[in-house]
Design a protein around this motif. Sequence first.
Motif, PDB file in Angstrom:
ATOM      1  N   GLU A 191      14.216  16.087  38.954  1.00 42.85           N
ATOM      2  CA  GLU A 191      13.214  17.059  39.383  1.00 42.85           C
ATOM      3  C   GLU A 191      13.491  17.640  40.764  1.00 42.85           C
ATOM      4  O   GLU A 191      13.077  18.760  41.076  1.00 42.85           O
ATOM      5  N   HIS A 192      14.191  16.892  41.606  1.00 44.66           N
ATOM      6  CA  HIS A 192      14.385  17.330  42.990  1.00 44.66           C
ATOM      7  C   HIS A 192      15.844  17.650  43.314  1.00 44.66           C
ATOM      8  O   HIS A 192      16.224  17.736  44.482  1.00 44.66           O
ATOM      9  N   GLU A 193      16.644  17.833  42.281  1.00 44.36           N
ATOM     10  CA  GLU A 193      18.067  18.121  42.478  1.00 44.36           C
ATOM     11  C   GLU A 193      18.302  19.620  42.710  1.00 44.36           C
ATOM     12  O   GLU A 193      17.432  20.455  42.474  1.00 44.36           O
ATOM     13  N   ARG A 194      19.507  19.947  43.154  1.00 48.24           N
ATOM     14  CA  ARG A 194      19.907  21.332  43.387  1.00 48.24           C
ATOM     15  C   ARG A 194      20.833  21.803  42.265  1.00 48.24           C
ATOM     16  O   ARG A 194      21.605  21.012  41.718  1.00 48.24           O
ATOM     17  N   PHE A 195      20.743  23.086  41.963  1.00 48.10           N
ATOM     18  CA  PHE A 195      21.531  23.673  40.885  1.00 48.10           C
ATOM     19  C   PHE A 195      22.211  24.947  41.392  1.00 48.10           C
ATOM     20  O   PHE A 195      21.787  25.544  42.381  1.00 48.10           O
ATOM     21  N   TYR A 196      23.248  25.375  40.676  1.00 47.50           N
ATOM     22  CA  TYR A 196      24.087  26.472  41.148  1.00 47.50           C
ATOM     23  C   TYR A 196      23.697  27.795  40.489  1.00 47.50           C
ATOM     24  O   TYR A 196      23.683  27.902  39.261  1.00 47.50           O
ATOM     25  N   TYR A 197      23.433  28.793  41.335  1.00 54.21           N
ATOM     26  CA  TYR A 197      22.997  30.115  40.881  1.00 54.21           C
ATOM     27  C   TYR A 197      24.022  31.190  41.250  1.00 54.21           C
ATOM     28  O   TYR A 197      24.634  31.133  42.309  1.00 54.21           O
ATOM     29  N   VAL A 198      24.166  32.178  40.364  1.00 57.06           N
ATOM     30  CA  VAL A 198      24.883  33.420  40.680  1.00 57.06           C
ATOM     31  C   VAL A 198      24.167  34.538  39.910  1.00 57.06           C
ATOM     32  O   VAL A 198      24.412  34.730  38.717  1.00 57.06           O
ATOM     33  N   HIS A 199      23.289  35.263  40.589  1.00 54.26           N
ATOM     34  CA  HIS A 199      22.548  36.323  39.882  1.00 54.26           C
ATOM     35  C   HIS A 199      21.896  37.274  40.873  1.00 54.26           C
ATOM     36  O   HIS A 199      21.602  36.915  42.012  1.00 54.26           O
ATOM     37  N   SER A 200      21.669  38.492  40.402  1.00 55.26           N
ATOM     38  CA  SER A 200      20.985  39.519  41.188  1.00 55.26           C
ATOM     39  C   SER A 200      19.629  39.872  40.600  1.00 55.26           C
ATOM     40  O   SER A 200      18.818  40.539  41.263  1.00 55.26           O
ATOM     41  N   TYR A 201      19.396  39.465  39.365  1.00 60.84           N
ATOM     42  CA  TYR A 201      18.168  39.797  38.642  1.00 60.84           C
ATOM     43  C   TYR A 201      17.524  38.523  38.116  1.00 60.84           C
ATOM     44  O   TYR A 201      18.206  37.514  37.899  1.00 60.84           O
ATOM     45  N   ALA A 202      16.218  38.584  37.896  1.00 55.93           N
ATOM     46  CA  ALA A 202      15.494  37.432  37.359  1.00 55.93           C
ATOM     47  C   ALA A 202      14.111  37.882  36.916  1.00 55.93           C
ATOM     48  O   ALA A 202      13.664  38.987  37.248  1.00 55.93           O
ATOM     49  N   ALA A 203      13.429  37.021  36.184  1.00 51.72           N
ATOM     50  CA  ALA A 203      12.044  37.286  35.795  1.00 51.72           C
ATOM     51  C   ALA A 203      11.121  36.701  36.856  1.00 51.72           C
ATOM     52  O   ALA A 203      11.282  35.545  37.252  1.00 51.72           O
ATOM     53  N   MET A 204      10.169  37.494  37.330  1.00 54.51           N
ATOM     54  CA  MET A 204       9.269  37.058  38.393  1.00 54.51           C
ATOM     55  C   MET A 204       7.938  36.531  37.865  1.00 54.51           C
ATOM     56  O   MET A 204       7.107  36.044  38.628  1.00 54.51           O
ATOM     57  N   ALA A 205       7.718  36.647  36.577  1.00 59.31           N
ATOM     58  CA  ALA A 205       6.460  36.196  35.990  1.00 59.31           C
ATOM     59  C   ALA A 205       6.669  35.930  34.499  1.00 59.31           C
ATOM     60  O   ALA A 205       7.607  36.459  33.888  1.00 59.31           O
ATOM     61  N   VAL A 206       5.796  35.108  33.949  1.00 64.67           N
ATOM     62  CA  VAL A 206       5.778  34.834  32.511  1.00 64.67           C
ATOM     63  C   VAL A 206       4.361  35.039  32.005  1.00 64.67           C
ATOM     64  O   VAL A 206       3.395  34.563  32.621  1.00 64.67           O
ATOM     65  N   HIS A 207       4.218  35.779  30.931  1.00 63.48           N
ATOM     66  CA  HIS A 207       2.907  35.947  30.324  1.00 63.48           C
ATOM     67  C   HIS A 207       3.001  35.697  28.819  1.00 63.48           C
ATOM     68  O   HIS A 207       4.097  35.694  28.255  1.00 63.48           O
TER      69      HIS A 207
END
Length: 215
Positions: free
Chosen positions: A137-153
Amino acid sequence: MKTVVVFDYGFGNVRSMVRALADQGLDVTLTSNYRQALEADGLVVPGVGAYGACMEGLRKVSGDRVIYDRLRAERPVLGVCVGEQIMFEEGEEHGEDAEGLGLIGGTVTKLDADVVPHMGWDTVEAPEGSILFAGIEHERFYYVHSYAAMAVHPVDTSEYSIDFGDSAERVAWCDYGRSRFVAAYEHGPLFATQFHPEKSAEAGAQLLRNWAAVL
């Protein structure tokens, strides 16, 4: 031995994902074959590049149909990076809107930050009861991105004859710049991560083991 197909539709860092899954003792096949992808215990949908191009490439080899058919049958699917983003209703990229798979309610937009892309290691805010983040739960993960979803409905998936029933919808979040975005998603047999577990060292390996445990 559990079987996993890494779906090969021309948009993904597929070799590293195949190696990472094989390292967990899974029987991994890289293919775009509909039948193999449908019948495997697990399906991984990677993705890099532009949202619309990924969707077009996926549809050309019936990848959308494979994903819908698997979820109807309650067979696990894991989307990674743009493979997560295309699970949403739509994506905005280069000033154009592209239709996604409509399995998660929301829109993928550009990160609001001084430096884009978001590249490197970052933590997540894991949801309670998460399958993917159990023990990490408290680990770090590797990201490479410029876009993402800011909300979920909420989204109606009945048009695809997909019913997630009473399964909990769990969302993990990450903060970058002025954006708070979806880092991972779990809903019944549908799993997705914005980060790259195959590039996230032992934390990523454990996440893949956690996913493999439900196959």
